[in-house]
Structures are given as structure tokens and as C-alpha cells.
Design an enzyme around this catalytic site. Sequence first.
Site, PDB file in Angstrom:
ATOM      1  N   CYS A  22       3.474  -4.722   6.584  1.00  0.00           N
ATOM      2  CA  CYS A  22       3.063  -4.472   5.208  1.00  0.00           C
ATOM      3  C   CYS A  22       4.254  -4.014   4.366  1.00  0.00           C
ATOM      4  O   CYS A  22       5.315  -3.664   4.890  1.00  0.00           O
ATOM      5  CB  CYS A  22       1.972  -3.412   5.164  1.00  0.00           C
ATOM      6  SG  CYS A  22       0.377  -3.977   5.795  1.00  0.00           S
ATOM      7  N   HIS A  66       0.818  -1.207   0.000  1.00  0.00           N
ATOM      8  CA  HIS A  66       0.000   0.000   0.000  1.00  0.00           C
ATOM      9  C   HIS A  66       0.859   1.268   0.000  1.00  0.00           C
ATOM     10  O   HIS A  66       2.081   1.229   0.200  1.00  0.00           O
ATOM     11  CB  HIS A  66      -0.937   0.009   1.200  1.00  0.00           C
ATOM     12  CG  HIS A  66      -0.244   0.033   2.532  1.00  0.00           C
ATOM     13  ND1 HIS A  66       0.398   1.136   3.041  1.00  0.00           N
ATOM     14  CD2 HIS A  66      -0.106  -0.941   3.482  1.00  0.00           C
ATOM     15  CE1 HIS A  66       0.890   0.872   4.240  1.00  0.00           C
ATOM     16  NE2 HIS A  66       0.608  -0.401   4.524  1.00  0.00           N
TER      17      HIS A  66
END
Length: 418
Positions: free
Chosen positions: A344, A326
Amino acid sequence: MSTTVISRGAGAALLVAAIGTSATACGADGNPLAAHPYDATDQISFSGPQEAGKKADPDKPLEVTTQGGDGRITDVSAMDATGRYVSGELDADGSRWHSTSPLAASAHYTIRVSTEDEAGRPGRKVLTFDTDKPKGQQLLNVKFGPEAGTYGVGQPITAELDQPVKDKAQRAVVERALRVDSTPAVQGSWYWVSDKELHYRPQDYWPAHATVEAHSNLENIKISDRMRGGKAKPLKITTGDRVVALTDAAKHLLTVYKNDEKIKDIPITTGKPGFETRNGIKVVLAKQYYVQMKSSTVGIAAGSSDSYDLPVYYATRVTWSGEYVHAAPWSVGSQGSANVSHGCTGMSTPNASWFFNMIHEGDLVQVVNSAGHEMELFDNGFGDWNMPWQKWVQGSAISSGADGVRAQNKARLTPQST
């Protein structure tokens, strides 16, 4: 037991027995036989029940045997009206053929028998019969996944059962009836993830721009004394380009390959110590333009130095436990040089936008050189490709050593990490 006897003038005969049934021979007018093979239409006799409408017990096997001593069976084909073949075995001397797969209930079968006499002359006979309705049995229903559409080459096919199947022999009946075909064709196999879930994948990824179809031949097939197969909606998906995002956590670099050609390098940051990103191959599960990520969903207490509550954009999900690729504008200064995330893969907003628009569900994200543990095989997304092929096929109920062990990786369904 009722039987149909087919004889030819020289004395050899065929006994075709659908145990518990009265078979009906095709008439001469509709017999699709070649001119040369002999036919025994005028020598047919029946024994056993002769009541009109008598039907076969679908739980009993089908047999074809010879009588007379001077002829042998060369081939038997049994198929129902939907195109499902009955598997069978022929004795080495050609004296007997018997079915090895169950018959379906409420089905119409056609049997084609080929014979040969001592002189090598071929004989042919076509017979038909119907099987009775199932009696007082539960139906095992199957749902294929994912939904119809276009996916990346890493997307497994799933089959969800609405009742557990634990017995190996019963699993074999189910698995043989679940078919997956692709164009172009590739080798593949089912793996029993649990008593109620199977995954199908090829040895390698699916070919790019392939068509993959799954369907069930299980309807009305006996699985156990109390269970038969139910209906299942077939599935058709297609694959797009072969897209792999190789994430090197040590180099802080994500490299995107499309059809094996490198198309972009992206500076990234991955999980910091204590929150290391999982190593291994992951399949893209979903894309979300906006996600509100909260540290409480991954067990980080509010007020901790590691707590967060952030709006995140261009989020590509790869695990159910909350691992994404992301946009992370707050860590641009570390991207390409240090790992500072909570698990992440973060990148700049322009790069995340490009990645988000290029990647699709079913595409592959592979992480290497991370200090994190290996991607779970099941229950946290699709880690299927991390299992070696030889071990994968052992998870099939119709291969040797088919007692596949389910990975005990239970994942939460809603948390996110940043």
C-alpha cells in the site's frame, strides 16, 4: 413476399419490400411531403398477402428497389418508433437499397424514400409497417455500470451481459446497439473484456465536468437464432474535476494534481522488497474510513515477521486484491525516505485525511518508478488506462483485428495489504 409498388406517371417506379410483410402507405392527408417532389399515392398496388394485421418477419431484411429504368433512389431512411435507425447500403447506380442491420421484433417502422428522375426532379414516399413478435428466443439482458452519480475522469463505463456472447458477428450486433454519449463529445470505444463483460473508455480520460450517458438499442433485436436483446436501464453519470495522484515510489512522494495544476506534495512510503507496489494507472474503487487489515488475506502466515492485524483509517482502495492509499502512523519515520509497506501507499494521518476528503471514486492514482509488476488490466480493479489506445480499439467487435485478449489476472475480492 409482399411488395409495395410506387410509380409516377412517366413510368419509373419504386419497389419497397419488407420481406414477409405487407407495408401500409401513409394517406394523402397525412403525407408530410413538400409541394415540389412528386408523389405516387394514386399509383400504389400491392402483391402478396393482403390479410389485415399481417406483420413482417423481423429476421428478414428490408429492400428498396427501382423499376422502370429512368429513375434512381437517392436516399432511404428506415427508423422505428423508438428512434432506432436501420443501417443500409445503396447501390452505386441507385437501383437498390438493402438493410445491413437487423430489424427489431414488435416494432413499428417508418420508411422514407427519396428518388430522382432523368430530369432531376425529386420524388418522395413515406411507408410504414410493423414487425412480428419474437418467437421462442432467450433474451440477452444488459446492465450498465457504475451506479448513477458523480465520478472522477478515469471511471470506465461497463456493460455486463447475463449470457455469454462468443461469436464475433453476434458481438458486433450487441456492440452496435450499446451507445455511450458524452457532453462534451469525445472519441471512445468498447473493449470486450470477456464473453459477458465490456468496458468503454475514451482515448484520453473523460473531460472534467462532463455528462456521460449509456443506453442500449438492443431490445428485440436478433443476436442469434436463439437469442434477442432484452431491456436495459440507461445510465447517466457526471464527472468532477480532473484529479490525478502521481506516486513516485523512488522519490517516496505523492503529488496531487487538480485540473492539471499541482496542489499538494505528500511524503509517502510504498511497498518494500518482496511487496513492491504495482506500477501503472489505477482508478479509485472505493473509500473506507476504517478497514481492519489482516496479513492472512494476502497469504502471509500468522506468526511471520511480516504478519499484521491493524486498524487502518482513511483508506482509499485502488485494487480488489487489497492495495490502498491510507494513513500509516506507524511508518511516519520512513515516509519520504524509504519504502517499508506491504504494497500500500502509506502517509501520515493528517495527510491521509486530506487525501481521503479530496479524492473520489473514479479519480486516478498513477504509480511510477516502483520495482513492482504492472497493474493488471482487468479483474483487479480498472487498469484499462494502461492499455495503449490502438490496442484498446482492437478489442472492439466492430473494428479490424477485434479479437481482444482478456488479461488472465484473477484477483481475490477481500484481501488487504498495508
